[in-house]
Structure formats: C-alpha cells, structure tokens
Design a protein around this motif. Structure first.
Motif, PDB file in Angstrom:
ATOM      1  N   ILE B 264      -7.617 -10.474   8.735  1.00  0.00           N
ATOM      2  CA  ILE B 264      -6.635 -11.323   8.050  1.00  0.00           C
ATOM      3  C   ILE B 264      -7.004 -11.432   6.579  1.00  0.00           C
ATOM      4  O   ILE B 264      -6.152 -11.318   5.694  1.00  0.00           O
ATOM      5  N   ALA B 265      -8.289 -11.638   6.309  1.00  0.00           N
ATOM      6  CA  ALA B 265      -8.718 -11.749   4.914  1.00  0.00           C
ATOM      7  C   ALA B 265      -8.381 -10.477   4.149  1.00  0.00           C
ATOM      8  O   ALA B 265      -7.871 -10.527   3.020  1.00  0.00           O
ATOM      9  N   VAL B 266      -8.631  -9.320   4.772  1.00  0.00           N
ATOM     10  CA  VAL B 266      -8.373  -8.042   4.092  1.00  0.00           C
ATOM     11  C   VAL B 266      -6.877  -7.851   3.858  1.00  0.00           C
ATOM     12  O   VAL B 266      -6.447  -7.493   2.767  1.00  0.00           O
ATOM     13  N   VAL B 267      -6.076  -8.140   4.895  1.00  0.00           N
ATOM     14  CA  VAL B 267      -4.636  -7.909   4.789  1.00  0.00           C
ATOM     15  C   VAL B 267      -4.015  -8.863   3.775  1.00  0.00           C
ATOM     16  O   VAL B 267      -3.169  -8.468   2.982  1.00  0.00           O
ATOM     17  N   LEU B 270      -6.989  -8.706   0.133  1.00  0.00           N
ATOM     18  CA  LEU B 270      -7.589  -7.510  -0.451  1.00  0.00           C
ATOM     19  C   LEU B 270      -6.707  -6.265  -0.320  1.00  0.00           C
ATOM     20  O   LEU B 270      -7.191  -5.148  -0.417  1.00  0.00           O
ATOM     21  N   GLY B 271      -5.418  -6.465  -0.074  1.00  0.00           N
ATOM     22  CA  GLY B 271      -4.520  -5.306  -0.091  1.00  0.00           C
ATOM     23  C   GLY B 271      -4.572  -4.407   1.121  1.00  0.00           C
ATOM     24  O   GLY B 271      -4.130  -3.272   1.067  1.00  0.00           O
ATOM     25  N   GLY B 272      -5.105  -4.878   2.239  1.00  0.00           N
ATOM     26  CA  GLY B 272      -5.026  -4.138   3.497  1.00  0.00           C
ATOM     27  C   GLY B 272      -5.565  -2.722   3.397  1.00  0.00           C
ATOM     28  O   GLY B 272      -6.662  -2.504   2.892  1.00  0.00           O
ATOM     29  N   TRP B 273      -4.736  -1.752   3.854  1.00  0.00           N
ATOM     30  CA  TRP B 273      -5.184  -0.371   3.930  1.00  0.00           C
ATOM     31  C   TRP B 273      -5.075   0.358   2.594  1.00  0.00           C
ATOM     32  O   TRP B 273      -5.451   1.517   2.498  1.00  0.00           O
ATOM     33  N   THR B 274      -4.503  -0.297   1.550  1.00  0.00           N
ATOM     34  CA  THR B 274      -4.257   0.437   0.296  1.00  0.00           C
ATOM     35  C   THR B 274      -5.544   0.600  -0.512  1.00  0.00           C
ATOM     36  O   THR B 274      -6.482  -0.170  -0.370  1.00  0.00           O
ATOM     37  N   VAL B 275      -5.522   1.618  -1.362  1.00  0.00           N
ATOM     38  CA  VAL B 275      -6.664   1.853  -2.239  1.00  0.00           C
ATOM     39  C   VAL B 275      -6.556   0.882  -3.411  1.00  0.00           C
ATOM     40  O   VAL B 275      -5.487   0.760  -3.991  1.00  0.00           O
ATOM     41  N   PRO B 276      -7.612   0.182  -3.776  1.00  0.00           N
ATOM     42  CA  PRO B 276      -7.535  -0.722  -4.933  1.00  0.00           C
ATOM     43  C   PRO B 276      -7.111   0.026  -6.186  1.00  0.00           C
ATOM     44  O   PRO B 276      -7.624   1.108  -6.471  1.00  0.00           O
ATOM     45  N   GLN B 277      -6.155  -0.571  -6.930  1.00  0.00           N
ATOM     46  CA  GLN B 277      -5.541   0.179  -8.020  1.00  0.00           C
ATOM     47  C   GLN B 277      -6.478   0.447  -9.187  1.00  0.00           C
ATOM     48  O   GLN B 277      -6.340   1.452  -9.876  1.00  0.00           O
ATOM     49  N   PHE B 278      -7.443  -0.458  -9.402  1.00  0.00           N
ATOM     50  CA  PHE B 278      -8.315  -0.231 -10.556  1.00  0.00           C
ATOM     51  C   PHE B 278      -9.193   0.999 -10.325  1.00  0.00           C
ATOM     52  O   PHE B 278      -9.643   1.633 -11.259  1.00  0.00           O
ATOM     53  N   ILE B 279      -9.400   1.350  -9.032  1.00  0.00           N
ATOM     54  CA  ILE B 279     -10.172   2.559  -8.747  1.00  0.00           C
ATOM     55  C   ILE B 279      -9.311   3.794  -9.002  1.00  0.00           C
ATOM     56  O   ILE B 279      -9.764   4.787  -9.575  1.00  0.00           O
ATOM     57  N   LEU B 280      -8.037   3.728  -8.645  1.00  0.00           N
ATOM     58  CA  LEU B 280      -7.133   4.854  -8.860  1.00  0.00           C
ATOM     59  C   LEU B 280      -6.989   5.174 -10.331  1.00  0.00           C
ATOM     60  O   LEU B 280      -6.734   6.317 -10.712  1.00  0.00           O
TER      61      LEU B 280
END
Lengths: 170, 354
Positions: B264-267, B270-280
């Motif tokens: 629940i915390a991740v979803v 922290l954006g669930g299954w997506t890649v964090p945008q600052f890394i992209l």
C-alpha cells in the motif's frame, strides 16, 4: 436465473444468521454470527451495484462497531447464559403479536408503489463509479441532512466526554 | 496478460468465460505461490538482517549460509503436535487462525503488482484493503478469547484496541492520496501519480506518508508497537496456546500483512510499479534502468519497506501501552485530519498543480 439464485442465497442466509445471533447462548458466538451477517449484508449491497456502501458496511460495522461490542462483552466477562424456566409461558401473546405484525407488513406490501426511475441508472453509476455518484449527491442535494447527522454524532461524542470527565473528577 | 495468446472474439461466450476463470485461477495460484515463498524467505531475511545488526551471523547451519533454514522451519511446524487447551472454546479456536490468514491472503487480490496484473481490478481497492485489515483483527481477538488463557486474552484485548485506534489514523492518512488521485482504484492511483513531480506522491503528501508509516507498524503489530505479543510481559500474546500448523497460519498472516502494508505504501506514495522519473532523466543510466521489468521495481520498493520493518525492530525499544494510545489519538489522527484539510484546500485553489 443466476441473479435470483444469488439473491435467494443472501436472503436465506441473512435470515438464518440473524436467528443464530439471537439464539446463541454464548454472547461471543452471537457476535461472531453477527460478523457473518454483516458480511452477507455487504454482499447484498455489492449485488445492488453499491460497492462503496458494501465496503463502508464492513469497515464501519464489522471493523469498528462490532469490535467495540466485543470489547464490552469481554469486559463484562459473560460466559454461557443461564437458562431458567419461566413460571408463565409467554408464547400465546408472542404469537398473537407476531401474527398481527406479519399481517400489517403483508397489507403494507400490497400498497407498495415503485418510485419513478431517477437520473441514476445502473449504467450511469457504473460509468461514473458508485463512490463518485454517491459523493456528488451527498454533498449537493442532501448536504443539509448530511450536516445534521454530523452534528447529532458530534453531540454524542461531546456527551460521552462530559460523562467520562465528570466521573474522573469525583 | 494473456490477451495476445488467445483471440477472444473468435470463441463461444461460454468457452470464453471458462478461459477467463481459468486465467484468474492461474493468476491466483501464481500470487499465492509467490506470497508463501515470500513469507519463507522474509523470515530468513529478517533473521539475517537483525543478526548482522546485532553483530552475529543469524541462521548459518542448514545449507550454505543457512539458506535452507526456512524450509526446515516449515517442515518442523508441519510435523509438530497440534495441542489444543482443554478449556478452550474449540470451534472459535479452530476458526480464528483461518480468519486471520484468509483476511491477509484476500487483500493480495487487489494489489497491482505491475500494469494490468491484478486479480480483481475493483473501484474500491483501498477500501477493500481497510475492510480486510479490520477483519484480520477478529482473528487476533478471537484467538485470544478462545484460548481461555490470561496471556492470550490480554494480548487479544490489547490488539483489538490497537488495531481499532490505528486503523482510523491509517485510513485518514490515505484520504490525502484519494483526494489527489480522485479514485480509490489502486491502478488509477499509480497512474495519477505520473503527472506529479518525480512521479511520486511522497513529496506533496509527506504528512500523510509520515502518519501512514507509523500506523503501518502498529497495524501489523510489529516493533515498536508489538504490544499484543510482547514477549517480556505476555509470553507471546494472543497465539501463545497455538502450536503446529495453526501457529504457522498466524505467522504466515503476519508476514503477508507486512507485505500488504508495504505494497500500500509503495502504490500510494512511491508510484507503484513505475520507474521513478528522476532516474529516467539521467542520460545513460536512465536508459538502462528503464529496461528493467516493472515487477522488479515494485518488489524493490516493497522490500525496502520490509527492510525498514526489520531495521526498526532492531533499533527501537517497545512503547508503553499508554504511549501507544497517546501517539495514535493525540498526534497521528489530528495530523492526518490537518493533512486532509490542507490537501483539499490546495486542490481547490491550485487546480492542476500539486
């Protein structure tokens, strides 16, 4: 056919469970039957496409209110209920009142008129999701009754605090 | 996820629905299998982590570096004698662990592991999770009562009060997320996060996240809020009379509960299954990291939270019972309520932005 079967299942079990709630000798068992009953009522709400109310039914009734009941039952430390035979049987008067009530209910069912279909059809609710449709109605058309209920609940909370604090002082 | 394999429009309706049910059953089997495997190795991970934090080795004897220890433990639990106290309320004693375990497993149905991989994609996903976690409390209370033992009963009572108080804080802390996403569907919440800075609700919902993080520990009954099973006072709390596989059901339920809270915390934050945008955004590394499958990102984030559980357990001492209640009612709930008001006002005034 399938919807009728589902409804029949829920209707029969709800009636059965409510009888078990009343007849269980042990208060904790009675609370457990009540829990099952609440889940079936939630199922009935889901059956009516009212998913939000189904979830709230479980969260509020099963998750909060029934746990408080259980707490009270535990603190009272009741075990099996005593069974003592009465001197005077109450069943003739009970039967009379029961039949009278049933007659009234049957008579009132005969004069039942279905309300005209409103704006919210099943398809519209599905499209908009039930939560959103309910929230829109609750906070626009029915805002006043909603606020009144909130105030009544607030009165209850304040009353409890006043009673508890008074006992604390003395 | 199997849409490409079969072409649904060419089949009879009945065949189609049978195949659909089959796919759902396969999905359930996959998730149950993964969940049980997760529990086995989460215990190993926990014992190793805490062991190293306390400058010892943890399990080391069974297999290389003790890697087979969870399997040995599982076998031991299966073959242990199933003791039932003579004065226990038998029916409730049997049902309680099943309720606890079922509530935990059912919650797995609505968690989106990656895009379109979720058993039941329902509109009230978050509420369903709350409902199941309140059902889990019954398992604990009932086991405490049915054991007919002082320790178990006190553990059950404590847990009832604790879960009841912290569920309010947890529910209120997620209302901010609901307001921002405009939905209770967990997949929609993940998608809605993409329009916000960094693709996370962590920054705009930092208050809600803080409250949720604390409530998460209390809700699963883990350290520093493990009062229902405080070893030094209550032996083991509500499951003290259980042995063998009935005990294992409580164990499984608790670890799956941790997995669900972390999910629940991740979803939600922290954006669930997506890649964090600052890394992209980083030129070379971003390209490589975006190739990693979504499920790996999801599990990485979940296991970060599970590591946090173990980390806190090795670091923080247990709270006193009145402190626990004071934190819940006097700090967390007011903060969560303030968060709702602030989020609502900002959403009204600055539509579109945060």
């Amino acid at each position: 056919m399938l919807p009728e079967l589902f409804f029949a299942y829920f209707a029969v079990t709800i009636v059965l469970f409510s009888i078990f709630v009343v007849t269980a000798r042990n208060p904790v068992h009675s609370v457990l039957w009540m829990l099952l009953l609440f889940f079936h009522i939630a199922g009935l709400y889901l059956f009516l496409n009212a998913e939000f109310i189904a979830a709230i039914q479980i969260i509020i009734y099963a998750g909060a209110i029934l746990v408080l009941y259980l707490f009270v039952v535990f603190l009272l430390n009741l075990r099996e209920e005593l069974k003592i035979y009465r001197f005077i049987g109450g069943w003739p008067s009970g039967l009379t009142f029961g039949i009278a009530l049933l007659a009234v209910i049957i008579l009132s069912i005969r004069s039942f008129i279905a309300a005209p279909p409103g704006k919210y059809s099943i398809n519209l609710i599905r499209e908009e999701t039930h939560t959103k449709a309910l929230a829109k109605l609750l906070y626009t058309d029915y805002l006043f009754p909603f606020e009144i209920i909130s105030v009544i609940l607030l009165v209850a909370i304040v009353g409890v605090i006043v009673l508890a604090k008074r006992r604390l002082k003395t | 996820m199997f849409e490409n394999i079969i072409r649904p429009e060419t089949l009879e309706p009945i065949v189609r629905s049978v195949i659909n049910i089959g796919i759902i059953l396969i999905n359930i089997a996959i998730i149950v299998g993964i969940a049980l495997f997760h529990v086995a190795y989460a215990t190993y991970f926990e014992r190793k982590t805490i062991g190293h934090m306390q400058v010892r080795l943890g399990p080391i004897e069974v297999g290389p570096h003790g890697i087979l220890q969870p399997i040995a433990d599982g076998l031991k639990l299966l073959f242990k004698e199933d003791v039932i106290p003579q004065v226990a309320d038998r029916t409730v004693f049997y049902i309680a662990p099943v309720i606890f375990f079922t509530a935990a497993m059912t919650s797995l149905a609505v968690i989106p592991f990656f895009e379109k991989f979720v058993i039941a994609d329902i509109n009230i996903g978050l509420l369903f999770l709350f409902a199941m976690s309140s059902l889990g409390a019954y398992g604990i209370v009932m086991s405490g009562w049915a054991s007919n033992s002082k320790y178990a009963f006190l553990g059950g009572l404590r847990s009832a009060a604790q879960v009841l108080s912290y569920e309010i804080a947890m529910g209120l802390s997620l209302v901010g997320v609901m307001i921002m996403a405009g939905s209770l569907n967990l997949s929609e919440i993940v998608k809605a996060q993409q329009t916000y800075p960094l693709g996370l609700y962590l920054i705009p919902q930092i208050l809600g996240f803080g409250v949720f993080l604390i409530a998460m520990f209390a809700e699963t009954g883990r350290c520093p809020f493990d009062l229902p099973e405080a070893e030094s006072e209550l032996v083991a709390g509500y499951f003290v009379e259980y042995s063998g596989f009935r005990f294992a059901l409580f164990f499984l339920g608790e670890y799956i509960g941790m997995f669900i809270m972390s999910s629940i915390a991740v979803v939600c934050f922290l954006g669930g299954w997506t890649v964090p945008q600052f890394i992209l955004g980083i030129p070379l590394i971003g390209d490589i990291l975006s190739k990693i499958p979504n499920i790996i990102w999801f599990l990485l984030k979940v296991y970060f939270f599970i590591f946090l559980y173990y980390w806190v357990r090795a670091t923080v001492p247990r709270y006193r019972y009145d402190q626990l209640m004071a934190i819940g009612w006097k700090i967390l709930i007011p903060v969560a309520l303030a968060n709702i008001v602030i989020t609502g006002l900002i959403k009204l005034w600055v539509k579109g932005m945060i």
